[in-house]
Design an enzyme around this catalytic site. Structure first.
Site, mmCIF file in Angstrom:
data_model
loop_
_atom_site.group_PDB
_atom_site.id
_atom_site.type_symbol
_atom_site.label_atom_id
_atom_site.label_comp_id
_atom_site.label_asym_id
_atom_site.label_seq_id
_atom_site.Cartn_x
_atom_site.Cartn_y
_atom_site.Cartn_z
ATOM 1 C CE1 TYR A 30 -7.306 -6.495 3.124
ATOM 2 C CE2 TYR A 30 -6.296 -8.259 4.413
ATOM 3 C CZ TYR A 30 -6.282 -7.412 3.323
ATOM 4 O OH TYR A 30 -5.243 -7.490 2.428
ATOM 5 C CE LYS B 204 -1.927 -11.263 8.218
ATOM 6 N NZ LYS B 204 -3.230 -11.065 7.575
ATOM 7 C CE1 TYR C 129 -4.194 -1.681 0.055
ATOM 8 C CE2 TYR C 129 -2.864 -3.324 1.177
ATOM 9 C CZ TYR C 129 -4.019 -2.975 0.495
ATOM 10 O OH TYR C 129 -4.966 -3.916 0.247
ATOM 11 C CG ASP D 244 -9.982 -14.956 6.684
ATOM 12 O OD1 ASP D 244 -8.975 -15.417 7.257
ATOM 13 O OD2 ASP D 244 -9.934 -14.035 5.842
HETATM 14 C C1 LIG Z 1 -3.808 -11.013 6.246
HETATM 15 C C2 LIG Z 1 -5.158 -11.568 6.034
HETATM 16 C C3 LIG Z 1 -5.543 -12.117 4.805
HETATM 17 C C4 LIG Z 1 -4.642 -12.092 3.588
HETATM 18 O O1 LIG Z 1 -3.474 -12.826 3.773
HETATM 19 P P1 LIG Z 1 -2.203 -12.531 2.823
HETATM 20 O O2 LIG Z 1 -1.199 -13.553 3.272
HETATM 21 O O3 LIG Z 1 -1.780 -11.124 3.081
HETATM 22 O O4 LIG Z 1 -2.645 -12.741 1.421
HETATM 23 C C5 LIG Z 1 -6.809 -12.660 4.709
HETATM 24 N N1 LIG Z 1 -7.648 -12.676 5.759
HETATM 25 C C6 LIG Z 1 -7.312 -12.170 6.952
HETATM 26 C C7 LIG Z 1 -8.286 -12.235 8.079
HETATM 27 C C8 LIG Z 1 -6.070 -11.587 7.130
HETATM 28 O O5 LIG Z 1 -5.749 -11.051 8.317
#
Ligand SMILES: *Cc1c(COP(=O)(O)O)cnc(C)c1O
Length: 427
Positions: free
Chosen positions: A147, A277, A19, A248
């Site tokens: 997100y 992550k 970004y 997610d």
């Molecule tokens: C960081 C994140 C993503 C995206 O993961 P990337 O490895 O950056 O592509 C998707 N969902 C959540 C909840 C996140 O925190």
């Protein structure tokens, strides 16, 4: 060797950062090395990392056990394709993920990043309904302030206003957005919170493949904590209306909220789970999408006969070997006690921020501490201020937050919270 200034000049003109623009007029700091909770800058300064390199390195940098696992794997092979081949690290890591996650999740799809794990989950849901003879179920229901990543399908379920993607509105698929929950995590449950989600499902369920959201904590979409009852009721509604539930947990997974997975706060199991992550302890990029037998077993009989996805670096052995060691490490100590002590220190240390004029709210859950301001921070000014105070934080919008490595010591955490108080007081 080029000078540090030459390195930074070239970086500023040619190398895109997350970004950011080019030339980049935001401050960038060059890193020499990192160990434990410390980031060593090339200019000689040392920083305590308060955000675990975007929530990934839960056991700190250069952990000897992860480094050792990586060396051992590199000596065998760092990569081999996964089409038609398999290997011990992928199988062992799958076994571990299946054991750690809720019981019904038995099938593992490896990929390289969180965004792709979300793409995979969404494709899986659409193809599942195709397999079941309901190909019109292609839409997604999500909740505002979420997100889910930066790729196109993931973008379509990010918050349409603050999801950083409004520019692409015209070419991103229109999805269904429920109002975000207002009941706080440990506050009273307000039953009307679920009304908007329920109404959208009632009206559009025959076009919806799955609901997708971050359970209990909305992370990059606003660092909001909400009531587990929302997750429970959403799960029940999804079942009622024949819609899959994708959770997610790329940010919340592996202990961050005080449970191994945030869905455990609600005692429910999704149909599809995304992790990433912290999976590899921040060592390398790796993510996975897990699902149930009930879903996977429909694919062989579907039109395609297979699930239509297969990344080049799928189940990279080096990444899997390190992730396996990271999860083994996580299970080898009392991480819950560690998260609880970080939580209680964050609650005590950040509370005084509440009385500062710039502050709108202070909240803590697990190893997540958030100071929400009335106005957006000035990144150009605030980032160097934190570095001057010897800590690494990355505020965004109106949010200054910490998600430290689990191995952080109380005195190091004090350095972070002290810097937050001091700098917020200057605003
Ligand atoms: C960081 C994140 C993503 C995206 O993961 P990337 O490895 O950056 O592509 C998707 N969902 C959540 C909840 C996140 O925190």
């Amino acid at each position: 060797m080029q000078s540090l200034q030459q390195l930074l000049d070239f970086d500023r003109l040619h190398v895109w950062h997350p970004y950011a623009a080019l030339p980049n007029d935001l401050p960038v700091f060059a890193v020499e090395s990192a160990r434990g909770v410390r980031i060593q800058l090339m200019d000689g300064r040392s920083l305590i990392d308060g955000i675990s390199s975007w929530w990934t390195c839960i056991h700190g940098y250069s952990h000897p056990r992860l480094t050792q696992a990586a060396h051992a794997q590199i000596d065998r092979m760092s990569h081999v394709m996964f089409g038609g081949l398999t290997h011990q690290p992928a199988v062992d890591l799958s076994r571990k993920l299946i054991a750690m996650t809720p019981d019904a999740l038995q099938q593992v799809f490896f990929c390289d990043s969180g965004s792709v794990a979300v793409e995979v989950a969404m494709k899986m849901a659409v193809q599942y309904w195709h397999n079941c003879g309901l190909p019109q179920k292609q839409g997604f229901l999500t909740i505002r302030n979420g997100y889910h990543g930066d790729t196109f399908a993931a973008m379509s379920v990010c918050d349409p206003e603050n999801g950083m993607h409004h520019l692409f509105r015209q070419i991103v698929t229109q999805q269904y957005f429920a109002a975000s929950p207002q009941s706080g995590f440990d506050r009273d449950w307000q039953p009307q919170d679920i009304d908007s989600f329920a109404a959208l499902l009632a009206e559009h369920h025959d076009r919806i493949a799955a609901a997708i959201f971050e359970p209990v904590v909305q992370n990059a979409g606003g660092m909001r904590f909400y009531h587990p009852e929302y997750v429970r009721e959403a799960k029940a509604l999804c079942e009622k209306y024949q819609v899959l539930l994708i959770l997610d947990e790329i940010a919340t997974g592996f202990g961050r909220t005080g449970k191994m997975f945030a869905c455990e706060h609600a005692e429910i199991c999704p149909d599809i789970l995304c992790v990433g992550k912290a999976l590899s302890g921040g060592f390398t990029s790796l993510a996975a999408t897990l699902t149930t037998r009930k879903i996977s077993e429909t694919f062989a009989a579907g039109t395609a006969g297979v699930f239509m996805h297969g990344p080049t670096f799928m189940a990279n052995p080096l990444a899997c070997a390190v992730a396996l060691e990271n999860l083994t490490l996580l299970e080898s100590y009392d991480w819950q006690a560690q998260i609880r002590s970080i939580e209680s220190q964050l609650k005590a240390d950040l509370e005084p921020c509440r009385s500062l004029p710039a502050v709108k709210d202070v909240r803590v859950l697990g190893a997540i501490g958030v100071v929400e301001l009335h106005h957006p921070v000035d990144m150009k000014a605030i980032q160097p201020r934190f570095v001057e105070e010897g800590v690494w934080l990355r505020p965004f919008g109106r949010l200054i937050y910490t998600m430290p490595p689990y191995i952080i010591q109380p005195s190091e955490l004090t350095a972070i919270t002290t810097a937050i108080y001091k700098i917020v007081a200057e605003i």
